[in-house]
Motif scaffolding. Structure first.
Motif, mmCIF file in Angstrom:
data_model
loop_
_atom_site.group_PDB
_atom_site.id
_atom_site.type_symbol
_atom_site.label_atom_id
_atom_site.label_comp_id
_atom_site.label_asym_id
_atom_site.label_seq_id
_atom_site.Cartn_x
_atom_site.Cartn_y
_atom_site.Cartn_z
ATOM 1 N N MET A 31 32.573 40.499 31.130
ATOM 2 C CA MET A 31 33.823 40.918 31.718
ATOM 3 C C MET A 31 33.606 42.206 32.497
ATOM 4 N N ILE A 32 34.336 42.386 33.558
ATOM 5 C CA ILE A 32 34.179 43.561 34.401
ATOM 6 C C ILE A 32 34.687 44.813 33.679
ATOM 7 N N SER A 33 34.128 45.935 34.079
ATOM 8 C CA SER A 33 34.573 47.211 33.533
ATOM 9 C C SER A 33 35.598 47.803 34.495
ATOM 10 N N LEU A 34 36.787 48.068 34.012
ATOM 11 C CA LEU A 34 37.863 48.567 34.852
ATOM 12 C C LEU A 34 37.845 50.090 34.940
ATOM 13 N N LYS A 35 38.204 50.610 36.106
ATOM 14 C CA LYS A 35 38.341 52.049 36.295
ATOM 15 C C LYS A 35 39.594 52.528 35.570
ATOM 16 N N ASN A 36 39.691 53.821 35.401
ATOM 17 C CA ASN A 36 40.868 54.413 34.775
ATOM 18 C C ASN A 36 42.108 54.064 35.599
ATOM 19 N N GLY A 37 43.096 53.451 34.980
ATOM 20 C CA GLY A 37 44.325 53.066 35.661
ATOM 21 C C GLY A 37 44.263 51.721 36.366
ATOM 22 N N GLU A 38 43.111 51.070 36.341
ATOM 23 C CA GLU A 38 42.983 49.765 37.008
ATOM 24 C C GLU A 38 43.355 48.653 36.039
ATOM 25 N N LYS A 39 44.093 47.663 36.558
ATOM 26 C CA LYS A 39 44.453 46.506 35.741
ATOM 27 C C LYS A 39 44.298 45.243 36.568
ATOM 28 N N ILE A 40 43.912 44.177 35.915
ATOM 29 C CA ILE A 40 43.774 42.881 36.577
ATOM 30 C C ILE A 40 45.160 42.259 36.679
ATOM 31 N N THR A 41 45.542 41.846 37.886
ATOM 32 C CA THR A 41 46.830 41.191 38.053
ATOM 33 C C THR A 41 46.675 39.673 38.045
ATOM 34 N N LYS A 42 45.581 39.167 38.610
ATOM 35 C CA LYS A 42 45.291 37.722 38.606
ATOM 36 C C LYS A 42 43.785 37.536 38.696
ATOM 37 N N SER A 43 43.317 36.372 38.289
ATOM 38 C CA SER A 43 41.911 36.017 38.461
ATOM 39 C C SER A 43 41.824 34.550 38.871
ATOM 40 N N PHE A 44 40.797 34.248 39.660
ATOM 41 C CA PHE A 44 40.614 32.904 40.201
ATOM 42 C C PHE A 44 39.144 32.522 40.157
ATOM 43 N N ASP A 45 38.866 31.278 39.796
ATOM 44 C CA ASP A 45 37.499 30.772 39.914
ATOM 45 C C ASP A 45 37.142 30.707 41.390
ATOM 46 N N ALA A 46 35.928 31.141 41.736
ATOM 47 C CA ALA A 46 35.526 31.176 43.133
ATOM 48 C C ALA A 46 34.048 30.826 43.273
ATOM 49 N N LYS A 47 33.714 30.271 44.417
ATOM 50 C CA LYS A 47 32.330 29.979 44.777
ATOM 51 C C LYS A 47 32.047 30.665 46.101
ATOM 52 N N SER A 48 30.867 31.270 46.210
ATOM 53 C CA SER A 48 30.478 31.920 47.453
ATOM 54 C C SER A 48 28.970 31.867 47.585
ATOM 55 N N LYS A 49 28.458 32.435 48.672
ATOM 56 C CA LYS A 49 27.012 32.482 48.854
ATOM 57 C C LYS A 49 26.360 33.385 47.811
ATOM 58 N N LEU A 50 27.166 34.199 47.135
ATOM 59 C CA LEU A 50 26.664 35.059 46.068
ATOM 60 C C LEU A 50 26.587 34.330 44.733
ATOM 61 N N GLY A 51 27.138 33.119 44.690
ATOM 62 C CA GLY A 51 27.126 32.310 43.479
ATOM 63 C C GLY A 51 28.533 31.954 43.016
ATOM 64 N N ASN A 52 28.594 31.223 41.925
ATOM 65 C CA ASN A 52 29.874 30.869 41.305
ATOM 66 C C ASN A 52 30.323 32.032 40.434
ATOM 67 N N GLY A 53 31.627 32.271 40.435
ATOM 68 C CA GLY A 53 32.105 33.382 39.630
ATOM 69 C C GLY A 53 33.607 33.448 39.567
ATOM 70 N N ILE A 54 34.100 34.661 39.361
ATOM 71 C CA ILE A 54 35.527 34.910 39.233
ATOM 72 C C ILE A 54 35.917 35.990 40.228
ATOM 73 N N LEU A 55 36.982 35.728 40.953
ATOM 74 C CA LEU A 55 37.553 36.688 41.884
ATOM 75 C C LEU A 55 38.746 37.325 41.177
ATOM 76 N N TYR A 56 38.641 38.621 40.906
ATOM 77 C CA TYR A 56 39.710 39.353 40.226
ATOM 78 C C TYR A 56 40.536 40.101 41.259
ATOM 79 N N ILE A 57 41.835 39.978 41.176
ATOM 80 C CA ILE A 57 42.745 40.789 41.973
ATOM 81 C C ILE A 57 43.239 41.883 41.037
#
Length: 104
Positions: free
Chosen positions: A1-27
Motif C-alpha cells: 500500500m502507498i505511504s500517504l503524506k501528512n494530510g493526504e487521503k485517498i478519495t478513490k482507487s481504480f485498477d489500471a494498466k500502463s506501460k509501467l505495468g498493471n497496478g492501481i491508480l489512486y486519486i
C-alpha cells in the motif's frame, strides 16, 4: 500500500494498466499516484504539476504533467474500466485541492 503524506487521503482507487505495468491508480486530495503491482510506487503526480487529464476513449485515460525544473511535458496513458468516471474523480479532487490552496 502507498505511504500517504501528512494530510493526504485517498478519495478513490481504480485498477489500471500502463506501460509501467498493471497496478492501481489512486486519486487523492493532493494528486494522483500510480502503484504498480509487485513494484511499489511508480508515479506520483501532485496537482501542482498535473497539466491535463482526459478520457481519450471509454477505457483510456491520458495524464500529462510538467516535471519541476524541466521544460518538457510528460504523459502516461492508462487503461481503466471507465475512463470518464476516473476523469470526473480527478476533476473533483483537483477542484477541492484548488479551493483549499486558494484559501491561504
Amino acid at each position: 500500500m502507498i505511504s500517504l503524506k501528512n494530510g493526504e487521503k485517498i478519495t478513490k482507487s481504480f485498477d489500471a494498466k500502463s506501460k509501467l505495468g498493471n497496478g492501481i491508480l489512486y486519486i487523492t486530495n493532493l494528486g494522483i499516484v500510480f502503484e504498480a503491482k509487485m513494484k511499489g510506487l511508480i508515479l506520483e503526480l501532485p496537482f501542482t504539476i498535473l497539466r491535463t487529464f482526459e478520457a481519450k476513449k471509454k477505457n483510456i485515460l491520458l495524464l500529462s504533467w510538467d516535471e519541476p525544473d524541466k521544460s518538457q511535458r510528460f504523459s502516461l496513458e492508462c487503461k481503466v474500466e471507465h475512463a470518464k468516471a476516473v476523469e470526473n474523480e480527478i476533476q473533483l479532487a483537483n477542484q477541492e485541492f484548488a479551493s483549499k490552496t486558494s484559501d491561504f
